[in-house]
Design an enzyme around this catalytic site. Structure first.
Site, PDB file in Angstrom:
ATOM      1  N   GLU A   1       1.364  -0.849   0.217  1.00  0.00           N
ATOM      2  CA  GLU A   1       1.456  -0.251  -1.116  1.00  0.00           C
ATOM      3  C   GLU A   1       0.149   0.441  -1.488  1.00  0.00           C
ATOM      4  OE1 GLU A   1       2.486  -1.683  -5.696  1.00  0.00           O
ATOM      5  OE2 GLU A   1       2.633  -3.108  -4.038  1.00  0.00           O
TER       6      GLU A   1
ATOM      7  N   LEU B   1      -3.781  -0.822 -10.692  1.00  0.00           N
ATOM      8  CA  LEU B   1      -3.634  -2.102 -11.391  1.00  0.00           C
ATOM      9  C   LEU B   1      -2.193  -2.277 -11.836  1.00  0.00           C
ATOM     10  CD1 LEU B   1      -4.872  -4.665 -12.607  1.00  0.00           C
ATOM     11  CD2 LEU B   1      -5.479  -3.315 -14.634  1.00  0.00           C
ATOM     12  N   GLY B   2      -1.426  -2.978 -11.015  1.00  0.00           N
ATOM     13  CA  GLY B   2      -0.043  -3.257 -11.345  1.00  0.00           C
ATOM     14  C   GLY B   2       0.080  -4.517 -12.172  1.00  0.00           C
ATOM     15  N   GLY B   3       1.301  -5.026 -12.290  1.00  0.00           N
ATOM     16  CA  GLY B   3       1.505  -6.242 -13.055  1.00  0.00           C
ATOM     17  C   GLY B   3       1.128  -7.492 -12.279  1.00  0.00           C
ATOM     18  N   GLY B   4       1.520  -7.540 -10.990  1.00  0.00           N
ATOM     19  CA  GLY B   4       1.272  -8.740 -10.192  1.00  0.00           C
ATOM     20  C   GLY B   4       0.054  -8.667  -9.312  1.00  0.00           C
ATOM     21  N   SER B   5      -0.391  -7.459  -8.962  1.00  0.00           N
ATOM     22  CA  SER B   5      -1.521  -7.319  -8.051  1.00  0.00           C
ATOM     23  C   SER B   5      -2.333  -6.083  -8.393  1.00  0.00           C
ATOM     24  CB  SER B   5      -1.029  -7.237  -6.595  1.00  0.00           C
ATOM     25  OG  SER B   5      -0.193  -6.099  -6.417  1.00  0.00           O
TER      26      SER B   5
ATOM     27  N   GLN C   1      -4.820  -3.184  -6.304  1.00  0.00           N
ATOM     28  CA  GLN C   1      -5.159  -2.710  -4.964  1.00  0.00           C
ATOM     29  C   GLN C   1      -6.317  -1.724  -5.009  1.00  0.00           C
ATOM     30  OE1 GLN C   1      -1.482  -1.988  -5.565  1.00  0.00           O
ATOM     31  NE2 GLN C   1      -0.952  -4.043  -4.885  1.00  0.00           N
TER      32      GLN C   1
END
Length: 374
Positions: free
Chosen positions: A90, A118-122, A124
């Site tokens: 991803e 910056l996603g909700g769960g992770s 990168q």
């Protein structure tokens, strides 16, 4: 293309999860000429939300999607093309997508931009590094490489990639609530009491009587990010992760997802525009304002804040600042571009991984053709 709510929202109803993709299939069928659809590959990659489901819920959803695609689509597909992406894939696809849209692919690695998603769960991080850095790159604690070779637009890149599972914006809240051990939380806005649910766990949230405190919230956030974790390599970001060594590939940074969304809600970003230049310190300044505001008044101060984020605005801003400065080691005054979309010719294209996946697949296929014909 993405769909909200995501597949993970249908953990108990795999068929409903699959059916939620019907509008996407119909959109694809409208875009691809009918005579070409049987030759057009269709691939679905699920991300963090599905990775975090318990038991066999994720596999049931994937199988329901495979059945839907086989029965209701004329595109060329295989079972293995409906799968869960790991965080590294991803992250690398996001880097490929953004750099393609900016016209950087095919240029020297120094001319590319780093990406932070910056996603909700992770969250990168990805950026290109030199051959010298690649030669001494370690492996992570699971024995997997931090750096991956990419051949894109006739150019080779050493791509440093790491995905921090459980450190996305929504997961980060849960980590902060864990760190406060169910006591009153200095990140919660004055007057708020309730529950925050994430990953099947409900966390009791109660603000101290004196209200939130940005300094105490920041200490708790540093604890949740584990910024003091032992670093077994030369240099680390947070939680003991090697930072890639830095360098020219990190001089320019494009940050996406919640960095843009929260920035837009507090006025750092004008949502009429697809991107904006910000500095990490601006998130801290907004946090100081949010943290001294009562929960009942926050909408007056920041009218664009989404209702579901209201109680956590102090926390979210502190988290983003701490993540950038103490997590990734950026200067609090470094200019970064937060993005929702990227201007590409006459179009605005979403800064997301699916485009990067397609580009990477095409590049890999072309490279295989070249190798087989040589």
């Amino acid at each position: 293309m993405a769909r909200n709510p995501g597949l993970s929202s249908y953990a108990k109803d795999p068929k409903a999860a699959a059916n939620s993709l019907v509008p996407l299939l119909e959109g694809a069928e409208g875009a691809v000429p009918q005579e070409l659809q049987s030759e057009t590959p269709l691939e679905l990659g699920a991300t963090t939300g599905l990775r975090m489901l318990k038991g066999n819920a994720a596999e049931k959803i994937l199988q329901a999607v495979r059945d839907l695609v086989k029965n209701q689509s004329t595109f060329h597909t295989k079972d293995q093309w409906v799968s869960i992406l790991d965080g590294t894939q991803e992250a690398s696809y996001t880097w490929v997508a953004v750099n393609y849209l900016l016209g950087n692919l095919g240029k020297k690695y120094e001319r590319t931009t780093a990406t932070i998603d910056l996603g909700g769960g992770s969250v990168q991080m990805a950026y290109a590094i030199s051959n010298k850095q690649f030669a001494k790159a370690p492996q992570d604690v699971d024995g997997k490489p931090y750096v991956h070779k990419k051949h894109l637009m006739s150019k080779d890149y050493n791509l440093y990639v790491h995905s921090y599972l459980n450190y996305g914006q929504l997961a980060g809240r849960a980590e902060i609530f864990k760190a406060s051990r169910n006591g009153s939380n200095p990140c919660a806005l004055e007057g708020y009491e309730g529950y925050y649910s994430y990953g099947g766990v409900a966390y009791k949230v109660k603000a101290p009587k004196e209200g939130s405190n940005w300094k105490r919230c920041r200490r708790l956030t540093r604890q949740a990010l584990n910024v003091k974790a032992k670093c077994i390599n030369e240099e680390c970001t947070f939680n003991g992760v090697w930072n890639g060594g830095g360098g020219d590939g990190q001089d320019t940074i494009h940050a996406s997802s919640f960095f843009y969304d929260i920035g837009a809600q507090v006025g750092l970003v004008d949502p009429k525009f697809p991107s904006a230049i910000v500095k990490p310190v601006q998130y801290l300044k907004s946090a100081k304002v949010a943290c001294q505001t009562k929960a009942a008044d926050i909408k007056t101060v920041f009218p664009n804040t989404q209702d579901r984020n209201l109680p956590y605005l102090c926390m979210d801003l502190i988290y983003e600042y701490t993540l950038l400065v103490e997590g990734f080691g950026l200067s609090r005054y470094k200019k970064i571009r937060v993005i929702r979309d990227v201007q590409y010719k006459n179009y605005l294209v979403g800064a997301a991984w699916p485009l990067g996946c397609a580009i990477d697949l095409v590049s890999s296929s072309l490279n295989k053709i070249r190798l087989s014909s040589s």
